[in-house]
Design a protein around this motif. Structure first.
Motif, PDB file in Angstrom:
ATOM      1  N   UNK A  82     -14.162  -3.647 -26.662  1.00 12.02           N
ATOM      2  CA  UNK A  82     -13.242  -4.267 -25.205  1.00 12.02           C
ATOM      3  C   UNK A  82     -13.642  -5.522 -25.664  1.00 12.02           C
ATOM      4  N   UNK A  83     -13.701  -5.931 -27.222  1.00 10.46           N
ATOM      5  CA  UNK A  83     -13.887  -7.216 -27.191  1.00 10.46           C
ATOM      6  C   UNK A  83     -12.144  -7.070 -27.979  1.00 10.46           C
ATOM      7  N   UNK A  84     -11.961  -6.002 -28.532  1.00  9.09           N
ATOM      8  CA  UNK A  84     -10.240  -6.511 -28.770  1.00  9.09           C
ATOM      9  C   UNK A  84      -9.317  -6.194 -26.994  1.00  9.09           C
ATOM     10  N   UNK A  85     -10.263  -5.399 -26.645  1.00  9.45           N
ATOM     11  CA  UNK A  85      -9.229  -5.851 -24.610  1.00  9.45           C
ATOM     12  C   UNK A  85      -9.254  -6.725 -24.297  1.00  9.45           C
ATOM     13  N   UNK A  86     -10.455  -7.874 -24.435  1.00 15.24           N
ATOM     14  CA  UNK A  86     -10.914  -8.899 -23.812  1.00 15.24           C
ATOM     15  C   UNK A  86      -9.705  -9.472 -24.280  1.00 15.24           C
ATOM     16  N   UNK A  87      -9.418  -9.930 -25.643  1.00 13.22           N
ATOM     17  CA  UNK A  87      -8.233 -10.722 -26.253  1.00 13.22           C
ATOM     18  C   UNK A  87      -7.327 -10.838 -26.412  1.00 13.22           C
ATOM     19  N   UNK A  88      -7.122  -8.963 -26.070  1.00 15.87           N
ATOM     20  CA  UNK A  88      -5.189  -8.692 -26.100  1.00 15.87           C
ATOM     21  C   UNK A  88      -5.348  -9.226 -24.239  1.00 15.87           C
ATOM     22  N   UNK A  89      -6.490  -9.330 -23.352  1.00 18.63           N
ATOM     23  CA  UNK A  89      -6.265  -9.976 -21.883  1.00 18.63           C
ATOM     24  C   UNK A  89      -6.241 -11.690 -22.075  1.00 18.63           C
ATOM     25  N   UNK A  90      -6.628 -12.411 -23.382  1.00 17.17           N
ATOM     26  CA  UNK A  90      -5.808 -13.624 -22.773  1.00 17.17           C
ATOM     27  C   UNK A  90      -4.940 -14.147 -24.052  1.00 17.17           C
ATOM     28  N   UNK A  91      -4.799 -13.381 -25.282  1.00 20.36           N
ATOM     29  CA  UNK A  91      -3.441 -13.895 -25.616  1.00 20.36           C
ATOM     30  C   UNK A  91      -2.236 -13.668 -24.517  1.00 20.36           C
ATOM     31  N   UNK A  92      -2.489 -11.930 -24.056  1.00 20.60           N
ATOM     32  CA  UNK A  92      -1.625 -12.021 -23.623  1.00 20.60           C
ATOM     33  C   UNK A  92      -1.582 -11.857 -21.363  1.00 20.60           C
ATOM     34  N   UNK A  93      -1.579 -12.765 -20.705  1.00 25.62           N
ATOM     35  CA  UNK A  93      -2.558 -13.232 -19.458  1.00 25.62           C
ATOM     36  C   UNK A  93      -1.642 -12.255 -18.159  1.00 25.62           C
ATOM     37  N   UNK A  94      -0.313 -12.197 -18.603  1.00 23.37           N
ATOM     38  CA  UNK A  94       0.497 -11.561 -17.367  1.00 23.37           C
ATOM     39  C   UNK A  94       0.552  -9.721 -17.573  1.00 23.37           C
ATOM     40  N   UNK A  95       0.004  -9.541 -19.590  1.00 24.98           N
ATOM     41  CA  UNK A  95       0.600  -8.036 -19.251  1.00 24.98           C
ATOM     42  C   UNK A  95      -0.969  -7.048 -20.300  1.00 24.98           C
ATOM     43  N   UNK A  96      -1.360  -7.758 -20.520  1.00 23.89           N
ATOM     44  CA  UNK A  96      -2.858  -7.833 -21.069  1.00 23.89           C
ATOM     45  C   UNK A  96      -4.537  -7.163 -20.575  1.00 23.89           C
ATOM     46  N   UNK A  97      -3.969  -7.126 -19.001  1.00 25.44           N
ATOM     47  CA  UNK A  97      -5.471  -7.128 -18.677  1.00 25.44           C
ATOM     48  C   UNK A  97      -5.785  -5.980 -18.206  1.00 25.44           C
ATOM     49  N   UNK A  98      -4.721  -4.579 -17.384  1.00 20.80           N
ATOM     50  CA  UNK A  98      -5.097  -3.490 -17.550  1.00 20.80           C
ATOM     51  C   UNK A  98      -6.222  -3.351 -18.185  1.00 20.80           C
ATOM     52  N   UNK A  99      -5.708  -3.328 -19.483  1.00 20.71           N
ATOM     53  CA  UNK A  99      -6.489  -1.956 -20.769  1.00 20.71           C
ATOM     54  C   UNK A  99      -7.871  -2.806 -20.272  1.00 20.71           C
ATOM     55  N   UNK A 100      -8.045  -3.775 -20.157  1.00 19.95           N
ATOM     56  CA  UNK A 100      -9.948  -4.979 -20.079  1.00 19.95           C
ATOM     57  C   UNK A 100     -10.392  -3.835 -18.498  1.00 19.95           C
ATOM     58  N   UNK A 101      -9.773  -4.103 -17.559  1.00 18.21           N
ATOM     59  CA  UNK A 101     -10.007  -3.431 -16.628  1.00 18.21           C
ATOM     60  C   UNK A 101     -10.061  -2.117 -16.331  1.00 18.21           C
ATOM     61  N   UNK A 102      -9.277  -1.383 -16.772  1.00 14.53           N
ATOM     62  CA  UNK A 102      -9.238  -0.151 -16.848  1.00 14.53           C
ATOM     63  C   UNK A 102     -10.723   0.752 -18.027  1.00 14.53           C
ATOM     64  N   UNK A 103     -10.982  -0.206 -18.869  1.00 17.74           N
ATOM     65  CA  UNK A 103     -12.109  -0.013 -19.615  1.00 17.74           C
ATOM     66  C   UNK A 103     -13.677   0.224 -19.368  1.00 17.74           C
ATOM     67  N   UNK A 104     -13.490  -1.089 -18.353  1.00 23.42           N
ATOM     68  CA  UNK A 104     -14.393  -1.206 -16.926  1.00 23.42           C
ATOM     69  C   UNK A 104     -14.798  -0.440 -16.298  1.00 23.42           C
TER      70      UNK A 104
END
Length: 394
Positions: A82-104
């Protein structure tokens, strides 16, 4: 009286802090094996509501395994992923949010698939949680009598929880009706209702994402659903639609999905949860009230009893909670850590966070015990007496 029979009775408030280990007896997975159980669920359950999300998550995790050859990273630990997905979401706001939302959604549906016994179309109250809250109520009543009506003397015990599941909530509703969650109206709760502060959110807390509510200031207001594995509607019996011996406790994927918003009438409620990451951003103002209530509870706690919480290094928020609350606490007598893992590693984590004086003065106590055994055999004494048997200590 406080000194009856030579035993010093506790008159001050106890704050119980519940981690994942306090839900393990219900079948709820721990953080360390959560993804393993989620994968087993994905491979064995053909009717998952979020099956596509499960597939994307595990495809991504399997691709990430290559990195573990080069970097020490526990790819099967939910908090780490989850921490990795959250960091990816913050670094890549246009393409990194899907993993975090799916994981949720994997987190939520895995919790939804824990089994519950039913009798006459009603979920059966968990016996451990039933006794847990009963002992709190009985202890509060005894302490209230000791205070002899002095309102400044008595403060009721408080439960702070890091867990999302609603098994304890269901038990409280069965006995006391709605608990006080820290943001709901305390005047509308039962006078003796237990205070239950769920810092990471809950699967029976919802906000509406419908267009009418999203455009209003009330969009951030949390709506509380009765914690049952089926939707509850006015004028309809609150019972399971089929008379079966057990079913999944589908709070999010069934009960919440079928419940209309109280404001706009649309069925677009979403659960309010903070994922287990290093970046716990409390954006919802109601959740901020819950955290503030927890800090205030610690400020005048006579003792803090931490159950089933291993104090992971990535979770600094618990440390902040203690720092803010205890900086203004002149009455704290002891901290009791109850965990089935009595290893030196767990003790060392708490020793690093808490003052050395607590350990030197015997005010940091470790009891090696699972939650259900603690409730059955030790909780009453811990909640009411200063002198504890030394053979309990690990």
């Amino acid at each position: 009286p406080p000194f009856a029979g030579g035993i010093v009775r506790i008159t001050g408030k106890t704050v119980y802090v519940l981690g994942a280990g306090a839900s393990a007896h219900t079948g709820a997975p721990l953080l360390k094996d959560f993804l393993v159980k989620a994968r087993m669920l994905y491979q064995s359950h053909s009717k998952l509501e979020k099956r596509d999300e499960f597939k994307r998550v595990f495809d991504r995790i399997d691709r990430l395994r290559a990195a573990s050859y080069h970097v020490e990273f526990d790819i099967d630990n939910l908090e780490h992923v989850f921490s990795l997905a959250e960091m990816e979401k913050q670094i890549l706001p246009n393409g990194g949010g899907t993993f975090a939302e799916d994981l949720r959604w994997v987190l939520l549906e895995t919790l939804d698939r824990s089994r519950v016994r039913l009798a006459r179309k009603q979920p059966q109250t968990d016996s451990t949680y039933h006794k847990f809250q009963s002992l709190i109520r009985e202890t509060n009543e005894k302490r209230q009598k000791i205070c002899l009506g002095d309102p400044g003397c008595f403060a009721p015990d408080v439960v702070v929880s890091f867990n999302y599941d609603v098994r304890l909530d269901n038990s409280i509703w069965q006995q006391w009706k709605e608990p006080y969650y820290g943001f709901n109206d305390k005047e509308k709760c039962h006078l003796s209702a237990l205070t239950l502060l769920k810092l990471h959110g809950s699967t029976n807390w919802a906000i509406c994402k419908g267009p009418l509510c999203e455009s209003k200031e009330t969009a951030s207001r949390i709506q509380v659903l009765q914690p049952l594995p089926f939707p509850v509607f006015p004028g309809r019996p609150a019972e399971h639609p089929v008379d079966v011996p057990e079913d999944d406790f589908t709070m999010v994927t069934r009960a919440m999905a079928m419940t209309p918003c109280r404001q706009c009438g649309q069925a677009d409620l979403r659960p309010v949860v903070i994922p287990p990451t290093w970046s716990k951003i409390v954006q919802n103002p109601d959740l901020a009230k819950v955290w503030a209530a927890a800090v205030n509870a610690v400020k005048d706690a006579f003792q803090i009893v931490v159950v089933g919480y291993s104090l992971p290094q990535t979770d600094t928020f618990f440390q902040y909670l203690l720092t803010l609350g205890l900086s203004e606490n002149p009455v704290l007598n002891r901290i009791v850590v109850v965990n089935r893992d009595g290893s030196d590693e767990i003790k060392a984590r708490y020793a690093r966070v808490l003052s050395r004086s607590h350990r030197q003065q015997g005010r940091l106590v470790f009891i090696r015990s699972p939650f259900n055994e603690f409730v059955e055999q030790k909780m009453e004494q811990v909640g009411s007496e200063l002198d504890l048997p030394t053979d309990w200590f690990s």
